[in-house]
Design a protein around this motif. Structure first.
Motif, mmCIF file in Angstrom:
data_model
loop_
_atom_site.group_PDB
_atom_site.id
_atom_site.type_symbol
_atom_site.label_atom_id
_atom_site.label_comp_id
_atom_site.label_asym_id
_atom_site.label_seq_id
_atom_site.Cartn_x
_atom_site.Cartn_y
_atom_site.Cartn_z
ATOM 1 N N ASN A 239 0.883 -1.074 -0.072
ATOM 2 C CA ASN A 239 0.059 0.059 0.028
ATOM 3 C C ASN A 239 1.016 1.109 0.349
ATOM 4 O O ASN A 239 0.621 2.383 -0.703
ATOM 5 C CB ASN A 239 -0.988 0.061 1.132
ATOM 6 N N HIS A 240 1.873 1.248 0.690
ATOM 7 C CA HIS A 240 2.819 2.429 0.758
ATOM 8 C C HIS A 240 3.458 2.657 -0.463
ATOM 9 O O HIS A 240 3.709 3.556 -0.949
ATOM 10 C CB HIS A 240 3.950 2.125 1.728
ATOM 11 N N MET A 241 3.919 1.398 -1.463
ATOM 12 C CA MET A 241 4.536 1.614 -2.670
ATOM 13 C C MET A 241 3.358 2.164 -3.566
ATOM 14 O O MET A 241 3.781 2.934 -4.407
ATOM 15 C CB MET A 241 4.923 0.432 -3.170
ATOM 16 N N MET A 242 2.245 1.519 -3.486
ATOM 17 C CA MET A 242 1.257 1.940 -4.473
ATOM 18 C C MET A 242 0.905 3.605 -4.386
ATOM 19 O O MET A 242 0.645 4.253 -5.257
ATOM 20 C CB MET A 242 0.141 1.116 -3.981
ATOM 21 N N LEU A 243 0.714 3.917 -2.873
ATOM 22 C CA LEU A 243 0.339 5.456 -2.644
ATOM 23 C C LEU A 243 1.430 6.430 -3.158
ATOM 24 O O LEU A 243 1.161 7.282 -3.758
ATOM 25 C CB LEU A 243 0.226 5.470 -1.024
ATOM 26 N N ASN A 244 2.656 5.938 -2.815
ATOM 27 C CA ASN A 244 3.547 6.837 -3.634
ATOM 28 C C ASN A 244 3.875 6.886 -4.956
ATOM 29 O O ASN A 244 4.036 8.063 -5.649
ATOM 30 C CB ASN A 244 4.888 6.573 -2.959
ATOM 31 N N VAL A 245 3.844 5.836 -5.822
ATOM 32 C CA VAL A 245 3.781 5.645 -7.229
ATOM 33 C C VAL A 245 2.692 6.646 -7.613
ATOM 34 O O VAL A 245 2.579 7.423 -8.692
ATOM 35 C CB VAL A 245 3.491 4.206 -7.685
ATOM 36 N N ASN A 246 1.348 6.410 -7.115
ATOM 37 C CA ASN A 246 0.481 7.318 -7.470
ATOM 38 C C ASN A 246 0.242 8.724 -7.377
ATOM 39 O O ASN A 246 -0.080 9.774 -8.075
ATOM 40 C CB ASN A 246 -1.019 6.555 -7.097
ATOM 41 N N LEU A 247 1.060 9.340 -6.293
ATOM 42 C CA LEU A 247 1.334 10.390 -5.799
ATOM 43 C C LEU A 247 2.198 11.201 -7.047
ATOM 44 O O LEU A 247 1.712 12.175 -7.131
ATOM 45 C CB LEU A 247 1.566 10.642 -4.502
ATOM 46 N N TRP A 248 3.207 10.467 -7.166
ATOM 47 C CA TRP A 248 4.259 11.014 -7.882
ATOM 48 C C TRP A 248 3.854 11.142 -9.504
ATOM 49 O O TRP A 248 3.741 11.914 -10.054
ATOM 50 C CB TRP A 248 5.409 10.235 -7.987
ATOM 51 N N SER A 249 2.910 9.923 -9.713
ATOM 52 C CA SER A 249 2.323 9.810 -11.112
ATOM 53 C C SER A 249 1.248 11.065 -11.181
ATOM 54 O O SER A 249 1.171 11.948 -12.394
ATOM 55 C CB SER A 249 1.402 8.720 -11.426
ATOM 56 N N THR A 250 0.410 11.461 -10.233
ATOM 57 C CA THR A 250 -0.523 12.670 -10.258
ATOM 58 C C THR A 250 0.365 13.898 -10.115
ATOM 59 O O THR A 250 -0.302 14.720 -11.047
ATOM 60 C CB THR A 250 -1.434 12.565 -8.853
ATOM 61 N N LEU A 251 1.339 13.986 -9.626
ATOM 62 C CA LEU A 251 2.153 15.183 -9.774
ATOM 63 C C LEU A 251 2.521 15.528 -11.204
ATOM 64 O O LEU A 251 2.346 16.603 -11.504
ATOM 65 C CB LEU A 251 3.517 15.065 -8.816
ATOM 66 N N PHE A 252 3.438 14.439 -11.682
ATOM 67 C CA PHE A 252 3.547 14.632 -13.112
ATOM 68 C C PHE A 252 2.725 14.946 -14.066
ATOM 69 O O PHE A 252 2.801 15.809 -14.945
ATOM 70 C CB PHE A 252 4.727 13.374 -13.564
ATOM 71 N N LEU A 253 1.588 13.968 -14.147
ATOM 72 C CA LEU A 253 0.496 14.019 -15.031
ATOM 73 C C LEU A 253 -0.332 15.320 -15.007
ATOM 74 O O LEU A 253 -0.717 15.731 -16.021
ATOM 75 C CB LEU A 253 -0.303 12.740 -15.073
ATOM 76 N N GLY A 254 -0.617 15.480 -13.642
ATOM 77 C CA GLY A 254 -1.458 16.843 -13.284
ATOM 78 C C GLY A 254 -0.485 18.114 -14.048
ATOM 79 O O GLY A 254 -1.153 18.856 -14.622
ATOM 80 N N SER A 255 0.754 18.122 -13.772
ATOM 81 C CA SER A 255 1.771 19.336 -14.405
ATOM 82 C C SER A 255 1.562 19.270 -15.749
ATOM 83 O O SER A 255 1.266 20.231 -16.602
ATOM 84 C CB SER A 255 3.030 19.131 -13.978
ATOM 85 N N ALA A 256 1.599 18.125 -16.420
ATOM 86 C CA ALA A 256 1.719 17.976 -18.080
ATOM 87 C C ALA A 256 0.314 18.520 -18.523
ATOM 88 O O ALA A 256 0.219 19.151 -19.711
ATOM 89 C CB ALA A 256 1.908 16.527 -18.306
ATOM 90 N N VAL A 257 -0.651 17.897 -17.752
ATOM 91 C CA VAL A 257 -2.177 18.307 -18.561
ATOM 92 C C VAL A 257 -2.386 19.974 -18.318
ATOM 93 O O VAL A 257 -3.051 20.633 -19.031
ATOM 94 C CB VAL A 257 -3.240 17.568 -18.056
ATOM 95 N N LEU A 258 -1.820 20.414 -17.258
ATOM 96 C CA LEU A 258 -2.023 21.963 -17.010
ATOM 97 C C LEU A 258 -1.107 22.601 -18.118
ATOM 98 O O LEU A 258 -1.558 23.660 -18.463
ATOM 99 C CB LEU A 258 -1.616 22.208 -15.537
ATOM 100 N N TRP A 259 0.188 22.163 -18.313
ATOM 101 C CA TRP A 259 1.092 22.743 -19.179
ATOM 102 C C TRP A 259 0.627 22.677 -20.455
ATOM 103 O O TRP A 259 0.493 24.026 -21.488
ATOM 104 C CB TRP A 259 2.359 22.005 -19.196
#
Length: 199
Positions: free
Chosen positions: A79-99
């Motif tokens: 669960n810890h691994m999954m949470l961190n992977v998804n948090l970083w994915s959200t950060l990168f992809l969220g930045s990409a769709v905003l950009w």
């Protein structure tokens, strides 16, 4: 496996190398379709698509190496691994769709078709459930086993589709199928790391 051996200096039994080779060769033969009907004289050159594929495979391998390292050194939970992977994915992809401005196109689309929100929520729930099993496999059995499971799952999906819809399988594809089953059988029997004995 290659990156695990070269970067983390992992050691696998020789049987494991054979099993992985059989499975990869079998899947490649099953998916290979020679372009017999092509009449163009243009030779295919290594291009952008192949570069993206190699980049994807390399990053996938590096992800497995990182997961193996976290699993061995920090005893990271699923669960810890999954949470961190998804948090970083959200950060990168969220930045990409905003950009790129695609977020506004999505909001406009969702405003016109509000029923899409239900489908997105359903996709998110089922994706999270699937990821839970993936990360549990990584933590309890290792990234290589997870990679074998996901590769053969794709193979069985395609094979099932071929058999259900009555498509003809070529002799090369049958040979590839036999190699996959042989690799899986050998992996189940001989692919395990030798257990350490305590005295």
């Amino acid at each position: 496996m290659i990156l695990g051996v070269t970067i983390l200096r992992k050691k696998y039994p020789m049987a494991k190398y054979l099993c992985v080779l059989l499975i990869v060769t079998g899947v490649a033969l099953f998916l290979y379709k020679p372009n017999k009907g092509s009449t163009t004289s243009d030779e295919h050159i290594f291009g952008f698509g192949e570069m993206l594929l190699l980049l994807s495979l390399t990053l996938d391998g590096l992800t497995g190496v990182a997961q193996d390292h976290m699993r061995a050194r920090f005893q990271t939970g699923a669960n810890h691994m999954m949470l961190n992977v998804n948090l970083w994915s959200t950060l990168f992809l969220g930045s990409a769709v905003l950009w790129t401005g695609e977020v506004w196109e999505f909001l406009s689309f969702a405003d016109r078709y509000p029923s899409v929100i239900y489908n997105i929520m359903l996709f998110g729930i089922t994706s999270a459930l699937g990821q839970t099993f993936i990360f549990m496999t990584v933590v309890y059995f290792g990234p290589l086993t997870c990679s074998i499971v996901t590769t053969t799952r794709k193979f069985f999906t395609i094979l099932g589709s071929v058999l259900l819809f009555g498509n003809v399988i070529s002799p090369v594809q049958w040979f590839g199928t036999i190699l996959v089953f042989l690799g899986l059988g050998l992996d189940a029997k001989f692919g395990k790391a030798p257990k350490k004995t305590t005295h």
